[in-house]
Design a protein around this motif. Sequence first.
Motif, mmCIF file in Angstrom:
data_model
loop_
_atom_site.group_PDB
_atom_site.id
_atom_site.type_symbol
_atom_site.label_atom_id
_atom_site.label_comp_id
_atom_site.label_asym_id
_atom_site.label_seq_id
_atom_site.Cartn_x
_atom_site.Cartn_y
_atom_site.Cartn_z
ATOM 1 N N ALA A 173 -24.887 10.639 25.750
ATOM 2 C CA ALA A 173 -25.940 11.440 26.370
ATOM 3 C C ALA A 173 -26.304 12.555 25.402
ATOM 4 O O ALA A 173 -25.584 12.805 24.425
ATOM 5 C CB ALA A 173 -25.475 12.017 27.714
ATOM 6 N N THR A 174 -27.414 13.229 25.658
ATOM 7 C CA THR A 174 -27.770 14.370 24.813
ATOM 8 C C THR A 174 -26.856 15.544 25.138
ATOM 9 O O THR A 174 -26.270 15.618 26.227
ATOM 10 C CB THR A 174 -29.224 14.810 25.022
ATOM 11 O OG1 THR A 174 -29.379 15.295 26.365
ATOM 12 C CG2 THR A 174 -30.186 13.663 24.773
ATOM 13 N N LEU A 175 -26.753 16.443 24.199
ATOM 14 C CA LEU A 175 -25.947 17.638 24.433
ATOM 15 C C LEU A 175 -26.471 18.397 25.646
ATOM 16 O O LEU A 175 -25.694 18.903 26.456
ATOM 17 C CB LEU A 175 -25.958 18.514 23.182
ATOM 18 C CG LEU A 175 -24.939 19.654 23.122
ATOM 19 C CD1 LEU A 175 -24.554 19.933 21.673
ATOM 20 C CD2 LEU A 175 -25.474 20.932 23.762
ATOM 21 N N ARG A 176 -27.799 18.461 25.789
ATOM 22 C CA ARG A 176 -28.397 19.146 26.936
ATOM 23 C C ARG A 176 -27.919 18.531 28.258
ATOM 24 O O ARG A 176 -27.573 19.246 29.199
ATOM 25 C CB ARG A 176 -29.923 19.060 26.847
ATOM 26 C CG ARG A 176 -30.662 19.859 27.914
ATOM 27 C CD ARG A 176 -32.112 19.388 28.040
ATOM 28 N NE ARG A 176 -32.802 19.332 26.760
ATOM 29 C CZ ARG A 176 -33.401 20.369 26.198
ATOM 30 N NH1 ARG A 176 -33.381 21.549 26.794
ATOM 31 N NH2 ARG A 176 -34.024 20.227 25.040
ATOM 32 N N ASP A 177 -27.867 17.201 28.308
ATOM 33 C CA ASP A 177 -27.465 16.526 29.542
ATOM 34 C C ASP A 177 -25.971 16.646 29.815
ATOM 35 O O ASP A 177 -25.519 16.346 30.934
ATOM 36 C CB ASP A 177 -27.855 15.049 29.475
ATOM 37 C CG ASP A 177 -29.359 14.838 29.558
ATOM 38 O OD1 ASP A 177 -30.047 15.753 30.059
ATOM 39 O OD2 ASP A 177 -29.844 13.778 29.108
ATOM 40 N N CYS A 178 -25.208 17.041 28.796
ATOM 41 C CA CYS A 178 -23.765 17.212 28.986
ATOM 42 C C CYS A 178 -23.399 18.590 29.540
ATOM 43 O O CYS A 178 -22.233 18.813 29.903
ATOM 44 C CB CYS A 178 -23.044 17.016 27.653
ATOM 45 S SG CYS A 178 -23.039 15.305 27.058
ATOM 46 N N LEU A 179 -24.352 19.501 29.606
ATOM 47 C CA LEU A 179 -24.039 20.861 30.044
ATOM 48 C C LEU A 179 -23.759 20.977 31.547
ATOM 49 O O LEU A 179 -22.811 21.677 31.940
ATOM 50 C CB LEU A 179 -25.161 21.823 29.633
ATOM 51 C CG LEU A 179 -25.402 21.948 28.121
ATOM 52 C CD1 LEU A 179 -26.534 22.943 27.862
ATOM 53 C CD2 LEU A 179 -24.136 22.387 27.396
ATOM 54 N N PRO A 180 -24.537 20.325 32.443
ATOM 55 C CA PRO A 180 -24.263 20.483 33.883
ATOM 56 C C PRO A 180 -22.844 20.137 34.312
ATOM 57 O O PRO A 180 -22.266 20.865 35.137
ATOM 58 C CB PRO A 180 -25.301 19.560 34.529
ATOM 59 C CG PRO A 180 -26.444 19.541 33.558
ATOM 60 C CD PRO A 180 -25.787 19.566 32.211
ATOM 61 N N PRO A 181 -22.217 19.067 33.790
ATOM 62 C CA PRO A 181 -20.834 18.789 34.205
ATOM 63 C C PRO A 181 -19.849 19.886 33.808
ATOM 64 O O PRO A 181 -18.727 19.925 34.324
ATOM 65 C CB PRO A 181 -20.497 17.482 33.480
ATOM 66 C CG PRO A 181 -21.808 16.841 33.204
ATOM 67 C CD PRO A 181 -22.740 17.979 32.925
ATOM 68 N N LEU A 182 -20.260 20.779 32.906
ATOM 69 C CA LEU A 182 -19.382 21.848 32.444
ATOM 70 C C LEU A 182 -19.679 23.170 33.134
ATOM 71 O O LEU A 182 -19.324 24.239 32.633
ATOM 72 C CB LEU A 182 -19.508 22.002 30.922
ATOM 73 C CG LEU A 182 -19.045 20.800 30.098
ATOM 74 C CD1 LEU A 182 -19.399 20.975 28.638
ATOM 75 C CD2 LEU A 182 -17.544 20.589 30.248
ATOM 76 N N ARG A 183 -20.337 23.095 34.270
ATOM 77 C CA ARG A 183 -20.635 24.319 35.019
ATOM 78 C C ARG A 183 -19.333 25.087 35.288
ATOM 79 O O ARG A 183 -18.288 24.511 35.563
ATOM 80 C CB ARG A 183 -21.323 23.987 36.345
ATOM 81 C CG ARG A 183 -20.503 23.129 37.279
ATOM 82 C CD ARG A 183 -21.310 22.702 38.498
ATOM 83 N NE ARG A 183 -20.525 21.864 39.406
ATOM 84 C CZ ARG A 183 -20.348 20.560 39.258
ATOM 85 N NH1 ARG A 183 -20.904 19.943 38.225
ATOM 86 N NH2 ARG A 183 -19.621 19.878 40.123
ATOM 87 N N GLY A 184 -19.439 26.402 35.169
ATOM 88 C CA GLY A 184 -18.274 27.251 35.369
ATOM 89 C C GLY A 184 -17.552 27.613 34.086
ATOM 90 O O GLY A 184 -16.769 28.568 34.063
ATOM 91 N N GLU A 185 -17.808 26.854 33.014
ATOM 92 C CA GLU A 185 -17.213 27.195 31.723
ATOM 93 C C GLU A 185 -17.950 28.391 31.107
ATOM 94 O O GLU A 185 -19.164 28.528 31.259
ATOM 95 C CB GLU A 185 -17.279 26.003 30.768
ATOM 96 C CG GLU A 185 -16.429 24.815 31.185
ATOM 97 C CD GLU A 185 -14.951 25.148 31.203
ATOM 98 O OE1 GLU A 185 -14.453 25.727 30.219
ATOM 99 O OE2 GLU A 185 -14.299 24.842 32.224
ATOM 100 N N THR A 186 -17.210 29.226 30.420
ATOM 101 C CA THR A 186 -17.806 30.420 29.814
ATOM 102 C C THR A 186 -18.892 30.064 28.810
ATOM 103 O O THR A 186 -19.962 30.678 28.777
ATOM 104 C CB THR A 186 -16.717 31.260 29.111
ATOM 105 O OG1 THR A 186 -15.690 31.577 30.050
ATOM 106 C CG2 THR A 186 -17.305 32.537 28.535
ATOM 107 N N ASP A 187 -18.645 29.054 27.995
ATOM 108 C CA ASP A 187 -19.597 28.624 26.970
ATOM 109 C C ASP A 187 -19.595 27.099 26.932
ATOM 110 O O ASP A 187 -18.813 26.486 26.201
ATOM 111 C CB ASP A 187 -19.193 29.204 25.609
ATOM 112 C CG ASP A 187 -20.244 28.968 24.528
ATOM 113 O OD1 ASP A 187 -21.040 28.016 24.679
ATOM 114 O OD2 ASP A 187 -20.261 29.730 23.541
ATOM 115 N N PRO A 188 -20.455 26.450 27.724
ATOM 116 C CA PRO A 188 -20.443 24.979 27.794
ATOM 117 C C PRO A 188 -20.665 24.294 26.448
ATOM 118 O O PRO A 188 -20.020 23.279 26.159
ATOM 119 C CB PRO A 188 -21.578 24.668 28.777
ATOM 120 C CG PRO A 188 -21.697 25.893 29.615
ATOM 121 C CD PRO A 188 -21.400 27.035 28.684
#
Length: 225
Positions: A173-188
């Motif tokens: 997946a694109t890096l952009r699309d990988c960000l939502p699963p990392l919600r809550g992380e300080t720096d996804p």
Amino acid sequence: MTHASFSSTTEAHSGFPGSGSSMGDADRAHPLPSGAVPPTPAETLAQRFDWLIDAMPVERTLLDRSLVRAVRRLDPDGHLILRRIRVAGGATFDLLALPDGFLDRPAHRDALRALRSRRHRLGCPLRLIREAVVSREPRLSNARLIHESAGFHPSRCATRRLIRHLFAEGGSATLRDCLPPLRGETDPACAILALVASKFLAVDLDHPLGPESRVHLVTRHVPAA
């Protein structure tokens, strides 16, 4: 970086471009990733070489002692940098990084050819990598960013969510699309690069990292059915 793109680079499997021409590949300028700081001369060839290897989906393994001795005889001052890697599928390769100017001496060129031929006869491929290839951009700056993120430890829950997301997307997946699963992380974004450093994920180092960069799930971390 997928295994296919990895194995299509320098002499098959070293992870560096040039196929059979790694000893004579001319360096070309590339733009740095946004916000990246170019490596300085003080950052040694060994440091830069290790950044690249550690940013790739390969495993570092113990060096062959007989090869270490052969390299020391050739280069008693320790300018050559020797590393051994294992790629997906189990094949092992020795990589020898050559500092600028090392091949200017005919004696060095002849000795390296002879050493590489001996290793080939033993079934132990030796890849010769010029410093200009190690320092090529944007690959080196991407690898440096991954190195600088290596100490960041995303939570297990966030890591599992991201792996499941990539698996559902076919492994990429694109890096952009990988960000939502990392919600809550300080720096996804940093969390993604840290997972690349941990060999959970892989990215294409040969293009500037950004929101549209492809992130790949390393095969051994695919969830069991």
